[in-house]
Enzyme design. Sequence first.
Site, PDB file in Angstrom:
ATOM      1  N   SER A 452     -12.190 -30.619 -81.784  1.00 28.30           N
ATOM      2  CA  SER A 452     -11.191 -30.294 -81.409  1.00 28.30           C
ATOM      3  C   SER A 452     -10.351 -31.421 -80.575  1.00 28.30           C
ATOM      4  O   SER A 452     -10.925 -30.676 -79.680  1.00 28.30           O
ATOM      5  CB  SER A 452     -10.179 -29.317 -82.469  1.00 28.30           C
ATOM      6  OG  SER A 452     -10.908 -28.771 -81.675  1.00 28.30           O
ATOM      7  N   SER A 455      -3.960 -31.461 -80.423  1.00 30.16           N
ATOM      8  CA  SER A 455      -3.726 -32.144 -81.473  1.00 30.16           C
ATOM      9  C   SER A 455      -4.347 -31.864 -82.477  1.00 30.16           C
ATOM     10  O   SER A 455      -3.710 -32.032 -83.925  1.00 30.16           O
ATOM     11  CB  SER A 455      -2.824 -33.133 -81.231  1.00 30.16           C
ATOM     12  OG  SER A 455      -3.104 -34.324 -80.604  1.00 30.16           O
ATOM     13  N   LYS A 472      -9.374 -37.608 -89.029  1.00 31.83           N
ATOM     14  CA  LYS A 472      -9.296 -36.409 -88.373  1.00 31.83           C
ATOM     15  C   LYS A 472      -7.808 -36.030 -88.630  1.00 31.83           C
ATOM     16  O   LYS A 472      -6.764 -36.613 -89.425  1.00 31.83           O
ATOM     17  CB  LYS A 472      -8.442 -38.121 -86.613  1.00 31.83           C
ATOM     18  CG  LYS A 472      -8.174 -37.355 -85.880  1.00 31.83           C
ATOM     19  CD  LYS A 472      -7.240 -38.387 -84.475  1.00 31.83           C
ATOM     20  CE  LYS A 472      -6.413 -37.249 -83.924  1.00 31.83           C
ATOM     21  NZ  LYS A 472      -6.095 -38.340 -82.609  1.00 31.83           N
ATOM     22  N   ASP A 595      -4.294 -42.403 -72.294  1.00 27.53           N
ATOM     23  CA  ASP A 595      -5.189 -41.465 -72.469  1.00 27.53           C
ATOM     24  C   ASP A 595      -6.234 -41.950 -72.241  1.00 27.53           C
ATOM     25  O   ASP A 595      -7.468 -41.212 -73.024  1.00 27.53           O
ATOM     26  CB  ASP A 595      -4.633 -40.616 -73.636  1.00 27.53           C
ATOM     27  CG  ASP A 595      -5.252 -39.303 -73.314  1.00 27.53           C
ATOM     28  OD1 ASP A 595      -5.644 -38.927 -71.463  1.00 27.53           O
ATOM     29  OD2 ASP A 595      -5.545 -38.422 -74.057  1.00 27.53           O
TER      30      ASP A 595
HETATM   31  N1  LIG Z   1     -13.953 -41.789 -85.237  1.00 29.44           N
HETATM   32  C1  LIG Z   1     -15.176 -40.500 -84.458  1.00 29.44           C
HETATM   33  N2  LIG Z   1     -15.767 -40.235 -84.859  1.00 29.44           N
HETATM   34  C2  LIG Z   1     -17.084 -38.805 -84.200  1.00 29.44           C
HETATM   35  N3  LIG Z   1     -15.950 -38.268 -83.623  1.00 29.44           N
HETATM   36  C3  LIG Z   1     -15.085 -38.223 -82.876  1.00 29.44           C
HETATM   37  C4  LIG Z   1     -14.355 -39.722 -83.749  1.00 29.44           C
HETATM   38  N4  LIG Z   1     -12.670 -39.664 -84.031  1.00 29.44           N
HETATM   39  C5  LIG Z   1     -12.713 -38.043 -82.185  1.00 29.44           C
HETATM   40  N5  LIG Z   1     -13.953 -37.195 -82.272  1.00 29.44           N
HETATM   41  C6  LIG Z   1     -14.213 -36.511 -81.251  1.00 29.44           C
HETATM   42  O1  LIG Z   1     -13.169 -36.003 -81.747  1.00 29.44           O
HETATM   43  C7  LIG Z   1     -12.711 -35.471 -80.339  1.00 29.44           C
HETATM   44  C8  LIG Z   1     -11.428 -35.161 -80.437  1.00 29.44           C
HETATM   45  O2  LIG Z   1     -10.309 -36.441 -81.369  1.00 29.44           O
HETATM   46  P1  LIG Z   1      -9.314 -37.390 -80.729  1.00 29.44           P
HETATM   47  O3  LIG Z   1      -9.776 -37.154 -78.883  1.00 29.44           O
HETATM   48  O4  LIG Z   1      -8.657 -38.494 -81.453  1.00 29.44           O
HETATM   49  O5  LIG Z   1      -8.305 -36.395 -80.898  1.00 29.44           O
HETATM   50  P2  LIG Z   1      -7.173 -35.464 -79.893  1.00 29.44           P
HETATM   51  O6  LIG Z   1      -6.483 -34.571 -80.474  1.00 29.44           O
HETATM   52  O7  LIG Z   1      -6.582 -36.947 -79.792  1.00 29.44           O
HETATM   53  O8  LIG Z   1      -7.489 -35.335 -78.701  1.00 29.44           O
HETATM   54  P3  LIG Z   1      -6.973 -35.088 -77.736  1.00 29.44           P
HETATM   55  O9  LIG Z   1      -5.861 -35.619 -77.184  1.00 29.44           O
HETATM   56  O10 LIG Z   1      -7.612 -34.090 -76.472  1.00 29.44           O
HETATM   57  O11 LIG Z   1      -7.958 -36.439 -76.482  1.00 29.44           O
HETATM   58  C9  LIG Z   1     -13.424 -36.331 -79.543  1.00 29.44           C
HETATM   59  O12 LIG Z   1     -13.093 -36.416 -77.859  1.00 29.44           O
HETATM   60  C10 LIG Z   1     -14.212 -36.499 -80.032  1.00 29.44           C
HETATM   61  O13 LIG Z   1     -15.526 -36.514 -79.921  1.00 29.44           O
END
Ligand SMILES: Nc1ncnc2c1ncn2[C@@H]1O[C@H](COP(=O)(O)OP(=O)(O)OP(=O)(O)O)[C@@H](O)[C@H]1O
Length: 822
Positions: A452, A455, A472, A595
């Site tokens: 996670s 967000s 996601k 980011d």
């Molecule tokens: N396409 C994907 N395939 C595999 N793992 C994924 C993928 N997208 C995201 N993840 C995993 O989920 C985690 C969180 O995803 P993401 O960074 O997109 O979410 P976020 O809520 O935007 O996180 P943050 O804002 O804290 O960076 C990532 O660090 C990754 O480990």
Amino acid sequence: MDRETDLPVPPAPVAARNPIRGPITNLETTSSSSSSSSSSAEPSLFRHVQAAFKRHRSLGIMQADGIRPRRMPQRQAIRNSAANVMPTINTDSHDVTSLSQDQTAMKNPDASVRDMQEDLSVTPPSISETISKPYDHNFKSLEAQREQPKRAVHFKDYCSMPLSAPHVEPKHDVTKRSEQFGVTKTGTTQEMEWDVCNRVEVLNVIHDEPKHLNFQNLDYDASGKSDAAFSFSSNGAIAIKDQLPQWRNFLSQPATQSSVVGTTCATTTSVHSTSAPMLNSTTYSSQPLLDCGSHAAIEPPREGHMSSQRAAEGNLEDSSNSLVKGTSRMLIDNAAISIQSSSCVMDTKVEEHQRLRDQQKAQKESGVLGNPFHVDEKGNKEGQPSGSVANVNFESQVSMNPSLDVKLEKNGNQEKVTSRSGTSGPRKRNSDPDAFFVVNGTRYQKLGKIGSGGSSEVHKVISADCTIYALKKIKLRGRDYATAYGFCQEIEYLNRLKGKNNIIQLINYEVTDKKLLQDVINGSISNKDGKVKDDACIYMVLEYGEIDLAHMLSQKWKEMDDSSQTIDHNWLRFYWQQILLAVKTIHDERIVHSDLKPANFLLVKGSLKLIDFGIAKAIMSDTTNIVRDSQVGTLSYMSPEAFLCNELDANGNVIKCGRSSDIWSLGCILYQMVYGRTPFSQYKAFWSKLKVITDPNHEITYEPVSNPWLLDLMKKCLTWDQHKRWRIPQLLKHPFLAPPAAAPAPQPSLSEQQGFKLLQLVAEACSGDHEAATFCSELQQLLSAPVAPELLTSRAQQRSVLGNMTRLCGKIEECLMKLEKD
Ligand SMILES: Nc1ncnc2c1ncn2[C@@H]1O[C@H](COP(=O)(O)OP(=O)(O)OP(=O)(O)O)[C@@H](O)[C@H]1O
């Protein structure tokens, strides 16, 4: 292992070896006899049949350890490989292992007899336990594996069957049932029990769903495995003969499959070749075994609850009927008591089965299909409104392939199996909304949570075409409209970046608040004070990444720590170039990521791809910068201007962020790749970190590295003044990346080399002393920095440089002395 090699020599055709029924008749009257000659006819034959039949069970019951470890994974895999595939007659209760054992026994008839006597104490197979499971699991699996076009039709049929229908019970349920019948509980016992159950299920299905039945599976290869099938056919199942080639084909499958499917065959063979030295008589005996075997016990339930359907089933029905009778006779002699008790349980099961069927029927009538990936035209799944969305770009890529659905259903089974331990009630997997996500009308089955973010939560999912994706999910509850709008923009960016192979690909998406998505599509917030729907969510189905760069790096550093190696510069070049190209792709599209960090580069099939555009911003066409409402990013990778965004600089200009802000983040990533930590990692507290990053006079510490170009490259990215920072196109041409022939690295002179070597040795001697490492690094920079000769003409200049060197040397010497004392 090839099935052919493991099976005994094929018996002669059945027709040549009557009397099939003779021994069976005798079985009824002589079954208690235990002292007949092995060469004599019926009593002996019966005893062999009994023994073989029990051996068949005892293999499962008593020889657990010997067999199971070898076979279990395959069988398990097969079991798991499909569910709700059309049922077929399962012949799986024996396997190759048992056959070879039986063959051994055949060489030693005495031992065989002993075994048989022992076997007599084993509770005969009881079928009642399986009555609630109309589908043959193993055959389903095989069907799924073989994927013959012809069978796809059956798959289709079965895929359309409600999934809430009675199903194969999990293994532990079988165990539970075994306990009911006082059978020793061992691994193999469970397995064998399972097999027995499966066979029973098949007959159930025959009666339950005649139109779905693929008769070819009821057939049997007379050419080598057993002739019993002909008896089956002779009872009226003419269709079976027509399917003979397929069945033969099936039997020629590798042994794993054969052993699973070959119950009947195997049972038959063990009877023929192992328990009894008389091949012929046992061959005949095999027929009832084949036909009914453990099915026998389901005779009462068939009579009891499915009689109304029988009329429509014609020949097949007749044949299975008579088979059941045959087996029943055999069981009565051996284990009347067991059968009686079984029957009680069986009755209960029959009722339960009937209840399940009623439920199933009701579901069918109400139009609820069992396909877990089925979503109606409006994208609704059972009782759950879909938020299908005005999706301009997306075209569902997932076809509703029934055979694939079957495979997917397997996952549902597995999940359910683990969660339903010990229960025997109807399954609800199909209506379990937690097992699936529905995105824009397409179902994705959850496989687990990946992680996670700030967000969101990201799940591993599988689609109907068996592709793994990352899903996601961003919950918008409690977010203000502008923030929700920002999150939603990720979809827009990902759509814009479709087809770019270094950006994670968006496969499908849905925003349950349609107005929000419409605003994003229109590029403006129609109502700034608007509210996001409370339960609104954003779903994004993305390409699945195996590992992110952050994890790769920590693994790499762990390896290096273990082997005391230094970073491999080719490894560094390889991934650094991919990182640059990915960022170039978005910068070319006028998108600033904002980011960038190792966790946002995912390895997908060997290539790094950029993810997480949650706070990305598009650059207006008339500018190169973006204005942000708030500081964003991950602290350790944030550029000075990201902290100071919208503040005034020394000249009174508003500080803005742009592509160069991403370059700073890249510098931090490169630094981390080289040194295993970020440039400001020693400053732990937020404020101290912020202070040093935003201080233009703060000097970042660079420990010595063997390639001066690498040092230079890091500095080019981590230049405080964003206007002097290099851009991607320049970085891509930096000598660290350029092939040596095209841009040879500056060659230090011999004295320089010796000087550097000495310095490196000193630095190594001081390793662990941060202060000493910093002095060494400064000294190396001083020595290696290209100096224009005209700048060293005056004595004062020369003195100053030498003075600096002396000072640093003195400091390093002090450190060494201190270390010496320690
Ligand atoms: N396409 C994907 N395939 C595999 N793992 C994924 C993928 N997208 C995201 N993840 C995993 O989920 C985690 C969180 O995803 P993401 O960074 O997109 O979410 P976020 O809520 O935007 O996180 P943050 O804002 O804290 O960076 C990532 O660090 C990754 O480990």
